[in-house]
Write an enzyme that holds these catalytic residues in place. Structure first.
Site, PDB file in Angstrom:
ATOM      1  N   ARG A  54     -12.328   2.242  -6.147  1.00 48.34           N
ATOM      2  CA  ARG A  54     -10.903   2.429  -6.355  1.00 48.34           C
ATOM      3  C   ARG A  54     -10.438   1.537  -7.501  1.00 48.34           C
ATOM      4  NH1 ARG A  54      -8.402   2.472  -1.809  1.00 48.34           N
ATOM      5  NH2 ARG A  54      -6.335   1.839  -2.483  1.00 48.34           N
ATOM      6  N   GLU A  78      -1.838  11.710   1.122  1.00 49.60           N
ATOM      7  CA  GLU A  78      -1.038  11.761   2.346  1.00 49.60           C
ATOM      8  C   GLU A  78       0.418  11.561   1.912  1.00 49.60           C
ATOM      9  OE1 GLU A  78      -2.098   8.874   5.350  1.00 49.60           O
ATOM     10  OE2 GLU A  78      -0.392   9.476   6.571  1.00 49.60           O
ATOM     11  N   LYS A 123       0.129   1.346  -0.157  1.00 47.20           N
ATOM     12  CA  LYS A 123       1.398   2.029   0.097  1.00 47.20           C
ATOM     13  C   LYS A 123       2.234   1.279   1.127  1.00 47.20           C
ATOM     14  CE  LYS A 123      -0.431   6.340   0.260  1.00 47.20           C
ATOM     15  NZ  LYS A 123      -0.493   7.770   0.489  1.00 47.20           N
TER      16      LYS A 123
HETATM   17  P1  ATP Z   1      -3.065   4.467   2.250  1.00 48.30           P
HETATM   18  O1  ATP Z   1      -2.776   3.179   1.533  1.00 48.30           O
HETATM   19  O2  ATP Z   1      -1.888   5.041   2.988  1.00 48.30           O
HETATM   20  O3  ATP Z   1      -4.387   4.564   2.969  1.00 48.30           O
HETATM   21  P2  ATP Z   1      -4.171   5.810  -0.008  1.00 48.30           P
HETATM   22  O4  ATP Z   1      -3.812   4.894  -1.111  1.00 48.30           O
HETATM   23  O5  ATP Z   1      -5.567   5.959   0.432  1.00 48.30           O
HETATM   24  O6  ATP Z   1      -3.216   5.556   1.172  1.00 48.30           O
HETATM   25  P3  ATP Z   1      -3.898   8.662  -0.092  1.00 48.30           P
HETATM   26  O7  ATP Z   1      -2.639   9.409  -0.144  1.00 48.30           O
HETATM   27  O8  ATP Z   1      -4.760   8.816   1.084  1.00 48.30           O
HETATM   28  O9  ATP Z   1      -3.533   7.176  -0.353  1.00 48.30           O
HETATM   29  O10 ATP Z   1      -4.727   8.865  -1.427  1.00 48.30           O
HETATM   30  C1  ATP Z   1      -5.012  10.090  -2.005  1.00 48.30           C
HETATM   31  C2  ATP Z   1      -6.256   9.967  -2.836  1.00 48.30           C
HETATM   32  O11 ATP Z   1      -6.095   8.970  -3.833  1.00 48.30           O
HETATM   33  C3  ATP Z   1      -7.446   9.572  -2.002  1.00 48.30           C
HETATM   34  O12 ATP Z   1      -8.519  10.422  -2.331  1.00 48.30           O
HETATM   35  C4  ATP Z   1      -7.722   8.159  -2.398  1.00 48.30           C
HETATM   36  O13 ATP Z   1      -9.082   7.869  -2.326  1.00 48.30           O
HETATM   37  C5  ATP Z   1      -7.190   8.102  -3.823  1.00 48.30           C
HETATM   38  N1  ATP Z   1      -6.761   6.750  -4.141  1.00 48.30           N
HETATM   39  C6  ATP Z   1      -5.859   6.003  -3.495  1.00 48.30           C
HETATM   40  N2  ATP Z   1      -5.759   4.785  -4.024  1.00 48.30           N
HETATM   41  C7  ATP Z   1      -6.630   4.728  -5.055  1.00 48.30           C
HETATM   42  C8  ATP Z   1      -7.005   3.729  -6.014  1.00 48.30           C
HETATM   43  N3  ATP Z   1      -6.453   2.521  -6.001  1.00 48.30           N
HETATM   44  N4  ATP Z   1      -7.947   4.044  -6.927  1.00 48.30           N
HETATM   45  C9  ATP Z   1      -8.502   5.265  -6.941  1.00 48.30           C
HETATM   46  N5  ATP Z   1      -8.199   6.255  -6.076  1.00 48.30           N
HETATM   47  C10 ATP Z   1      -7.279   5.997  -5.132  1.00 48.30           C
HETATM   48 MG    MG Z   2      -5.692   7.094   2.542  1.00 47.50          MG
END
Ligand code: ATP
Ligand code: MG
Length: 569
Positions: free
Chosen positions: A263, A36, A273
């Protein structure tokens, strides 16, 4: 040496290999990375990028799409889109022609929503947001049906059309999937799939004032793009039921398989974020690319290489259960890379003047230095040596403790690749008593750093020639967060847990003159001090600023050793 240690045979790769073997999806592998655009990418995203692009690269004809999940115009910006593209490329991955935006599918998604309404599978709900929440129930109690749940199809179509037409204010109505308010899975209790948001979108402008929600957008975007395996983090486990439900209700050609993995959580930092944005907005860091941030742009500015981050992602592997990785492992990975690739130079952080009393006043010697002790191919360079030098203030003690093998009154040490010197006196500031200079003598027979008479010294210290050295700013970093755990997630006051000493700026350091022309972004090892990167933002011609990427002390090696001996016991 820098080879990937773990074989790539995690549970997701096994599932995919089986699917390919059984010719599922005609043997194709199509993955996607769906950020996003509401912030900069961090090291957690790198895990997902390496997984999705990695799997595509490992499979014949495999592709990985970069798709912006841009359905919330209130938080998203073009700046983030550009930074995300830059960071994915920097990590070494290529989406080829497959750059997509969920907003490209708004028209299609709208038609799918109408299709659901016509089939009696979605309804316009006019409960206010707090009521919707209240009616949803809890983990232990079922939800309650909305009084609008049984609206007739025609009425729903009419209202949804008018929502689209801008007739209503934000929050007045939403479109909900009609699933099951009594489902034990809360995600299935008639999730909202469209909301009114009268905000211009960075790509579609004023064209839309209703926007699809994640649960509706994600599965359909995957399906439209022909994704075969939709890999996401564990918190979406419950949403998988909605993902499958939506695709089962609609006439779609492709039903991707959602698979969840743990994650990345990392010690001594934050990765949400929301929290990173707060640090940026409140000026608690310099920006998204502050070298203390776990963002890819911060790590890049700190001196991390793409290779070290890919290696890190490889090593942490893939699990189905959340856990936390020690920051020391990330540091170990960059050390390992830079140990091979960074040239060795000398610099003094806190200079203390040394006058070599018996060295000819006007003499300057150019000493030849190897750029890398383990790699002759990296060549040599000349470093000037003269009567007045700077050494590290820490490398001198007036009263030396027992195991202190560096300079002290009467003590002989080796100046790296130069000569043996012996401390014979000190100059002190009369008022403060601070030592302002040391007087030493050198042994001309020890040129190159060894003695023909076989005399040994225990200490070797680094130095620069005072008249030739370049003054430089150096920034030393420590952990962003005091707490080793990433539990700050739900703590609104995580700011209190920030490490106030995470940045130390030293402005009167002295470095080898050859570094005058160091290229911004390039990396060196300052002997005995660590690996440093020429700051790409604040350096100017002739005035490099050095960011310490990592010190030389490898705490990970210690942790690993301790783990091994624990296992052995
Ligand atoms: P928010 O904190 O705004 O929910 P997010 O960290 O989930 O955001 P996105 O932009 O939705 O961020 O993430 C894009 C992709 O990265 C998603 O598929 C998410 O699962 C993956 N992702 C985000 N954070 C992690 C993490 N800490 N470890 C592994 N994958 C991650
Ligand atoms: Mg997200």
């Amino acid at each position: 040496m820098n080879e990937i240690l773990s074989p790539k045979n995690d549970f997701i790769r096994q599932i995919i290999a089986d699917d390919v073997a059984q010719n599922k999806h005609q043997g194709r592998v199509v993955t996607r990375f769906p950020p996003e655009p509401n912030g900069y990418l961090h090291i957690g995203h790198a895990k997902s990028i390496c997984l999705n692009f990695g799997i595509a690269n490992e499979n014949d004809g495999g592709v990985c799409h970069l798709r912006f999940d841009d359905t919330n115009p209130t938080k998203e910006e073009l700046e983030y889109v550009e930074s995300i593209k830059r960071d994915v490329r920097w990590l070494g991955f290529d989406w080829g022609e497959h750059l997509h935006y969920a907003s490209d599918y708004f028209e299609k998604l709208y038609r799918y929503a109408v299709h659901l309404i016509k089939g009696g599978k979605a309804y316009v709900c006019s409960l206010p947001p707090d009521k919707i929440r209240e009616y949803r129930g809890t983990l232990t109690e079922p939800g309650k049906d909305s009084p609008y749940r049984d609206r007739r199809v025609e009425e729903n179509l009419d209202l949804f059309d008018r929502m689209k037409g801008g007739e209503f204010e934000d929050g007045a109505h939403v479109l909900r999937a009609k699933i099951n308010m009594a489902s034990p899975n809360i995600s299935m209790r008639d999730p909202v799939i469209y909301r009114i948001l009268k905000r211009p979108h960075h790509r579609t402008g004023d064209q839309w004032c209703i926007y699809p929600m994640y649960d509706f957008t994600h599965c359909l975007s995957d399906s439209i793009e022909g994704i075969t395996h939709s890999l996401c983090t564990l918190e979406f486990q419950d949403n998988r039921a909605v993902y499958d439900w939506v695709l089962d209700q609609l006439p779609v050609d492709c039903h991707p398989q959602q698979i969840e993995f743990a994650r990345l959580n990392l010690s001594n930092t934050v990765m949400s974020k929301r929290m990173l944005l707060k640090l940026v907005e409140e000026g608690l860091v310099e920006g998204w690319d502050d070298p203390r941030m776990p963002t890819l742009s911060g790590l890049r500015r700190r001196g991390y290489t793409p290779k070290s981050i890919r290696n890190f992602c490889e090593r942490i592997g893939l699990a189905k259960k959340n856990s936390q990785v020690d920051m020391a492992l990330l540091e170990h990975c960059i050390r390992e890379d830079l140990n091979e690739s960074a040239i060795r130079v000398m610099g003094v952080l806190r200079p203390l003047k040394v006058i070599i009393d018996n060295y000819p006043e006007d003499q300057v010697e150019d000493l030849e230095f190897q750029n890398h002790p383990g790699d002759a191919a990296m060549g040599t360079r000349m470093v000037p040596f003269s009567r007045v030098l700077y050494v590290e203030r820490d490398d001198f003690r007036e009263e030396a403790p027992k195991k202190f093998f560096r300079l002290a009154p009467g003590r002989e040490v080796r100046l790296r690749y130069a000569y043996y010197i012996t401390c014979v006196g000190m100059e002190k500031d009369e008022k403060t008593g601070e030592i302002t200079a040391l007087h030493c003598t050198y042994d001309p027979e020890t040129k190159g750093g060894s003695s023909p008479d076989g005399r040994k010294v225990k200490g070797t210290i680094h130095w620069v020639s005072a008249a030739h050295a370049l003054e430089a700013e150096v920034r030393l970093y420590d952990h962003l967060m005091l707490t080793p755990d990433e539990d700050q997630k739900e703590q609104p006051d995580f700011i209190d847990l920030l490490n106030k000493d995470s940045l130390e700026t030293l402005t009167s350091c002295r470095v080898e003159p050859g570094l005058r022309d160091a290229v911004p972004g390039s990396r060196v090892q300052f002997e005995r001090l660590g690996y440093f990167c020429v700051d790409p933002v604040d350096s100017s011609p002739g005035k490099p600023v050095f960011n310490r990427t990592v010190s030389l002390r490898d705490t990970w090696a210690k942790i690993e050793k301790a783990q091994k001996s624990k296992k052995a016991r």
